[in-house]
Design a protein around this motif. Structure first.
Motif, PDB file in Angstrom:
ATOM      1  N   GLU A 104       0.807  -1.213   0.000  1.00 18.52           N
ATOM      2  CA  GLU A 104       0.000   0.000   0.000  1.00 18.52           C
ATOM      3  C   GLU A 104       0.844   1.269   0.000  1.00 18.52           C
ATOM      4  OE1 GLU A 104      -3.105   0.384  -0.352  1.00 18.52           O
ATOM      5  OE2 GLU A 104      -3.926  -1.620  -0.076  1.00 18.52           O
ATOM      6  N   ARG A 105       1.905   1.242   0.799  1.00 14.12           N
ATOM      7  CA  ARG A 105       2.706   2.457   0.876  1.00 14.12           C
ATOM      8  C   ARG A 105       4.091   2.166   1.424  1.00 14.12           C
ATOM      9  NH1 ARG A 105       1.957   7.670   4.881  1.00 14.12           N
ATOM     10  NH2 ARG A 105       3.371   9.086   3.795  1.00 14.12           N
ATOM     11  N   ALA A 106       5.096   2.749   0.793  1.00 13.19           N
ATOM     12  CA  ALA A 106       6.469   2.725   1.305  1.00 13.19           C
ATOM     13  C   ALA A 106       6.991   4.153   1.217  1.00 13.19           C
ATOM     14  CB  ALA A 106       7.345   1.780   0.489  1.00 13.19           C
ATOM     15  N   TYR A 107       7.638   4.603   2.252  1.00  9.15           N
ATOM     16  CA  TYR A 107       8.066   6.007   2.250  1.00  9.15           C
ATOM     17  C   TYR A 107       9.272   6.185   3.159  1.00  9.15           C
ATOM     18  CZ  TYR A 107       5.377   5.993   6.597  1.00  9.15           C
ATOM     19  OH  TYR A 107       4.888   5.682   7.843  1.00  9.15           O
ATOM     20  N   VAL A 108       9.962   7.286   2.938  1.00  4.67           N
ATOM     21  CA  VAL A 108      11.108   7.654   3.753  1.00  4.67           C
ATOM     22  C   VAL A 108      10.635   8.627   4.810  1.00  4.67           C
ATOM     23  CG1 VAL A 108      13.400   8.704   3.773  1.00  4.67           C
ATOM     24  CG2 VAL A 108      12.684   7.324   1.813  1.00  4.67           C
ATOM     25  N   LEU A 109      10.934   8.355   6.064  1.00  2.78           N
ATOM     26  CA  LEU A 109      10.506   9.234   7.143  1.00  2.78           C
ATOM     27  C   LEU A 109      11.188  10.594   7.028  1.00  2.78           C
ATOM     28  CD1 LEU A 109      10.607   6.818  10.216  1.00  2.78           C
ATOM     29  CD2 LEU A 109       8.577   7.746   9.096  1.00  2.78           C
ATOM     30  N   ASN A 110      10.411  11.638   7.206  1.00  3.48           N
ATOM     31  CA  ASN A 110      10.962  12.991   7.241  1.00  3.48           C
ATOM     32  C   ASN A 110      11.326  13.325   8.683  1.00  3.48           C
ATOM     33  OD1 ASN A 110      10.614  13.578   4.476  1.00  3.48           O
ATOM     34  ND2 ASN A 110       8.436  13.988   4.832  1.00  3.48           N
ATOM     35  N   ARG A 111      12.585  13.574   8.903  1.00  2.00           N
ATOM     36  CA  ARG A 111      13.043  13.889  10.253  1.00  2.00           C
ATOM     37  C   ARG A 111      13.572  15.310  10.299  1.00  2.00           C
ATOM     38  NH1 ARG A 111      16.384   8.382  11.923  1.00  2.00           N
ATOM     39  NH2 ARG A 111      14.611   6.937  11.796  1.00  2.00           N
ATOM     40  N   ASP A 112      13.055  16.076  11.237  1.00  2.00           N
ATOM     41  CA  ASP A 112      13.542  17.439  11.431  1.00  2.00           C
ATOM     42  C   ASP A 112      14.808  17.391  12.280  1.00  2.00           C
ATOM     43  OD1 ASP A 112      11.395  18.515  10.036  1.00  2.00           O
ATOM     44  OD2 ASP A 112      10.130  18.604  11.819  1.00  2.00           O
ATOM     45  N   VAL A 113      15.865  17.975  11.766  1.00  2.00           N
ATOM     46  CA  VAL A 113      17.139  17.983  12.472  1.00  2.00           C
ATOM     47  C   VAL A 113      17.516  19.424  12.771  1.00  2.00           C
ATOM     48  CG1 VAL A 113      19.571  17.360  12.363  1.00  2.00           C
ATOM     49  CG2 VAL A 113      17.869  15.878  11.297  1.00  2.00           C
ATOM     50  N   ASN A 114      17.696  19.703  14.049  1.00  2.05           N
ATOM     51  CA  ASN A 114      18.105  21.045  14.467  1.00  2.05           C
ATOM     52  C   ASN A 114      19.560  21.007  14.915  1.00  2.05           C
ATOM     53  OD1 ASN A 114      15.492  22.179  14.119  1.00  2.05           O
ATOM     54  ND2 ASN A 114      14.856  21.271  16.063  1.00  2.05           N
ATOM     55  N   CYS A 115      20.344  21.892  14.365  1.00  2.14           N
ATOM     56  CA  CYS A 115      21.768  21.952  14.699  1.00  2.14           C
ATOM     57  C   CYS A 115      22.058  23.283  15.385  1.00  2.14           C
ATOM     58  CB  CYS A 115      22.614  21.818  13.433  1.00  2.14           C
ATOM     59  SG  CYS A 115      24.385  21.848  13.747  1.00  2.14           S
ATOM     60  N   GLU A 116      22.629  23.196  16.574  1.00  2.88           N
ATOM     61  CA  GLU A 116      22.960  24.410  17.327  1.00  2.88           C
ATOM     62  C   GLU A 116      24.464  24.465  17.542  1.00  2.88           C
ATOM     63  OE1 GLU A 116      22.048  26.477  21.688  1.00  2.88           O
ATOM     64  OE2 GLU A 116      20.887  24.736  21.009  1.00  2.88           O
ATOM     65  N   ILE A 117      25.066  25.591  17.186  1.00  5.24           N
ATOM     66  CA  ILE A 117      26.504  25.787  17.327  1.00  5.24           C
ATOM     67  C   ILE A 117      26.775  26.457  18.675  1.00  5.24           C
ATOM     68  CG2 ILE A 117      28.598  26.764  16.334  1.00  5.24           C
ATOM     69  CD1 ILE A 117      27.272  24.666  14.589  1.00  5.24           C
ATOM     70  N   LEU A 118      27.566  25.799  19.501  1.00  2.00           N
ATOM     71  CA  LEU A 118      27.906  26.367  20.804  1.00  2.00           C
ATOM     72  C   LEU A 118      29.087  27.328  20.663  1.00  2.00           C
ATOM     73  CD1 LEU A 118      27.677  23.159  23.038  1.00  2.00           C
ATOM     74  CD2 LEU A 118      25.906  24.874  22.590  1.00  2.00           C
ATOM     75  N   SER A 119      29.010  28.387  21.364  1.00  2.00           N
ATOM     76  CA  SER A 119      30.096  29.375  21.318  1.00  2.00           C
ATOM     77  C   SER A 119      30.903  29.291  22.610  1.00  2.00           C
ATOM     78  CB  SER A 119      29.520  30.791  21.156  1.00  2.00           C
ATOM     79  OG  SER A 119      28.634  31.095  22.225  1.00  2.00           O
ATOM     80  N   GLY A 120      32.152  29.615  22.517  1.00  3.38           N
ATOM     81  CA  GLY A 120      33.022  29.599  23.691  1.00  3.38           C
ATOM     82  C   GLY A 120      34.437  29.929  23.285  1.00  3.38           C
ATOM     83  N   SER A 121      35.206  30.383  24.261  1.00  3.92           N
ATOM     84  CA  SER A 121      36.562  30.825  23.948  1.00  3.92           C
ATOM     85  C   SER A 121      37.590  29.715  24.081  1.00  3.92           C
ATOM     86  CB  SER A 121      36.954  31.993  24.875  1.00  3.92           C
ATOM     87  OG  SER A 121      36.856  31.585  26.239  1.00  3.92           O
ATOM     88  N   ASP A 122      37.277  28.672  24.869  1.00  5.64           N
ATOM     89  CA  ASP A 122      38.228  27.573  25.018  1.00  5.64           C
ATOM     90  C   ASP A 122      37.474  26.260  25.238  1.00  5.64           C
ATOM     91  OD1 ASP A 122      37.430  27.450  27.724  1.00  5.64           O
ATOM     92  OD2 ASP A 122      38.978  28.895  28.284  1.00  5.64           O
ATOM     93  N   GLY A 123      38.245  25.175  25.300  1.00  5.42           N
ATOM     94  CA  GLY A 123      37.639  23.855  25.420  1.00  5.42           C
ATOM     95  C   GLY A 123      36.849  23.670  26.698  1.00  5.42           C
ATOM     96  N   SER A 124      37.335  24.183  27.788  1.00  2.00           N
ATOM     97  CA  SER A 124      36.641  24.019  29.071  1.00  2.00           C
ATOM     98  C   SER A 124      35.284  24.702  29.057  1.00  2.00           C
ATOM     99  CB  SER A 124      37.506  24.591  30.197  1.00  2.00           C
ATOM    100  OG  SER A 124      38.727  23.904  30.301  1.00  2.00           O
ATOM    101  N   GLU A 125      35.255  25.891  28.487  1.00  6.12           N
ATOM    102  CA  GLU A 125      33.988  26.631  28.418  1.00  6.12           C
ATOM    103  C   GLU A 125      32.991  25.922  27.514  1.00  6.12           C
ATOM    104  OE1 GLU A 125      32.353  31.086  27.156  1.00  6.12           O
ATOM    105  OE2 GLU A 125      34.512  30.719  27.408  1.00  6.12           O
ATOM    106  N   LEU A 126      33.472  25.414  26.370  1.00 11.06           N
ATOM    107  CA  LEU A 126      32.594  24.692  25.451  1.00 11.06           C
ATOM    108  C   LEU A 126      32.079  23.399  26.090  1.00 11.06           C
ATOM    109  CD1 LEU A 126      34.553  25.093  22.090  1.00 11.06           C
ATOM    110  CD2 LEU A 126      32.257  25.954  22.555  1.00 11.06           C
ATOM    111  N   ALA A 127      32.961  22.696  26.813  1.00  7.31           N
ATOM    112  CA  ALA A 127      32.560  21.450  27.464  1.00  7.31           C
ATOM    113  C   ALA A 127      31.497  21.706  28.519  1.00  7.31           C
ATOM    114  CB  ALA A 127      33.782  20.773  28.086  1.00  7.31           C
ATOM    115  N   ALA A 128      31.670  22.777  29.277  1.00  2.90           N
ATOM    116  CA  ALA A 128      30.693  23.102  30.319  1.00  2.90           C
ATOM    117  C   ALA A 128      29.342  23.444  29.707  1.00  2.90           C
ATOM    118  CB  ALA A 128      31.211  24.267  31.163  1.00  2.90           C
ATOM    119  N   GLU A 129      29.360  24.224  28.624  1.00  2.00           N
ATOM    120  CA  GLU A 129      28.101  24.591  27.976  1.00  2.00           C
ATOM    121  C   GLU A 129      27.420  23.375  27.359  1.00  2.00           C
ATOM    122  OE1 GLU A 129      26.370  27.890  24.782  1.00  2.00           O
ATOM    123  OE2 GLU A 129      28.504  27.874  25.314  1.00  2.00           O
ATOM    124  N   LEU A 130      28.215  22.480  26.750  1.00  5.75           N
ATOM    125  CA  LEU A 130      27.655  21.261  26.169  1.00  5.75           C
ATOM    126  C   LEU A 130      27.033  20.382  27.255  1.00  5.75           C
ATOM    127  CD1 LEU A 130      27.175  19.321  23.828  1.00  5.75           C
ATOM    128  CD2 LEU A 130      29.506  18.465  24.147  1.00  5.75           C
TER     129      LEU A 130
END
Length: 264
Positions: A228-254
């Motif tokens: 009757e029907r075959a289809y590809v699922l539509n998936r909404d993907v949201n990508c958010e870029i984290l900002s930070g000045s160094d690895g520790s700050e980025l890790a904490a925010e993540l």
């Protein structure tokens, strides 16, 4: 001994996902500009058929493919593997065939060729994955069928098959003739054809059958199951870029984000 191996021409499973589309009319994958290849389990079956032929004096291998002219490429590959003969069966009237119809057509093709002691096929195709063709061919031919086979050994009156089972393997023997559906294993890894065999494959004749050449039941050539029907699922993907000045700050925010989403 006559060994028949059934091949299938399929859309390359390695296609980039964003290019994969389903035809809404047929509910089948759209080929488009994507590459078509020999189904991987069918290729394992082809390799095993050639191995058995080489161990059995006087044996021959015939490759069969149900498909239009584009499917001749997989038969040329069978010739490059040193198959003895190739048959393509097709009729423009055949449309959206299912496993039952394909099994009937291939079984009647084998009968037209005079039968076979061994019939090998992949245990399922990589495009539809129904796993019906092998058992249906066996039913049509009135012979035993063994599924999920990784290895075969021949003696004078029977075939010993090693089959995948839950938690291990089972070994069983069946008399000739029989149908076997083949899985991938270390013993049937497809060979790399020699350059000489690839060149020779281009000039070897392919026998062509149409519906009038085979004793077919028109009713059984029609799909028995309606998809009757075959289809590809539509998936909404949201990508958010984290900002930070160094690895520790980025890790904490993540970490804060993951905790908020209750992922960790």
């Amino acid at each position: 001994m006559h060994i028949v191996v059934c091949l299938k021409h399929v859309l390359d499973p390695e296609i980039t996902p964003r290019y994969f589309q389903i035809d809404p009319e047929t509910n089948r994958p759209e080929n488009g500009d994507s590459d078509m290849v020999l189904d991987s389990f069918a290729e394992n079956a082809l390799e095993l058929a050639i191995q058995l032929r080489d161990k059995t004096p006087g044996a021959t291998v015939t490759a069969i493919c149900l498909g239009d002219e584009s499917s001749e490429e997989v038969l040329r590959r069978a010739f490059a593997f040193t198959a003895n003969a190739a048959v393509r069966v097709w009729d423009e009237e055949w449309g959206n065939l299912d496993g039952q119809a394909v099994g009937h057509i291939l079984a009647q093709t084998i009968k037209t060729l005079g039968g076979a002691e061994l019939v090998l096929t992949g245990y399922q195709a990589s495009d539809i994955e129904e796993g019906l063709v092998g058992p249906i061919m066996a039913e049509e031919l009135g012979i035993p069928c063994v599924t999920l086979v990784s290895e075969l050994e021949l003696d004078e009156e029977s075939v010993k098959s090693t089959c995948e089972a839950e938690g291990g393997y089972t070994v069983m023997s069946v008399p000739f003739p029989a149908v076997f559906t083949i899985i991938s294993s270390e013993t049937n890894v497809p060979r790399l054809p020699k350059v000489k065999d690839i060149r020779l494959a281009r000039s070897k004749p392919i026998t062509q059958f149409e519906s009038d050449d085979i004793d077919l039941d028109p009713v059984r050539c029609q799909p028995g199951v309606k998809l009757e029907r075959a289809y590809v699922l539509n998936r909404d993907v949201n990508c958010e870029i984290l900002s930070g000045s160094d690895g520790s700050e980025l890790a904490a925010e993540l970490t804060d984000k993951l905790l908020a989403l209750k992922i960790v």
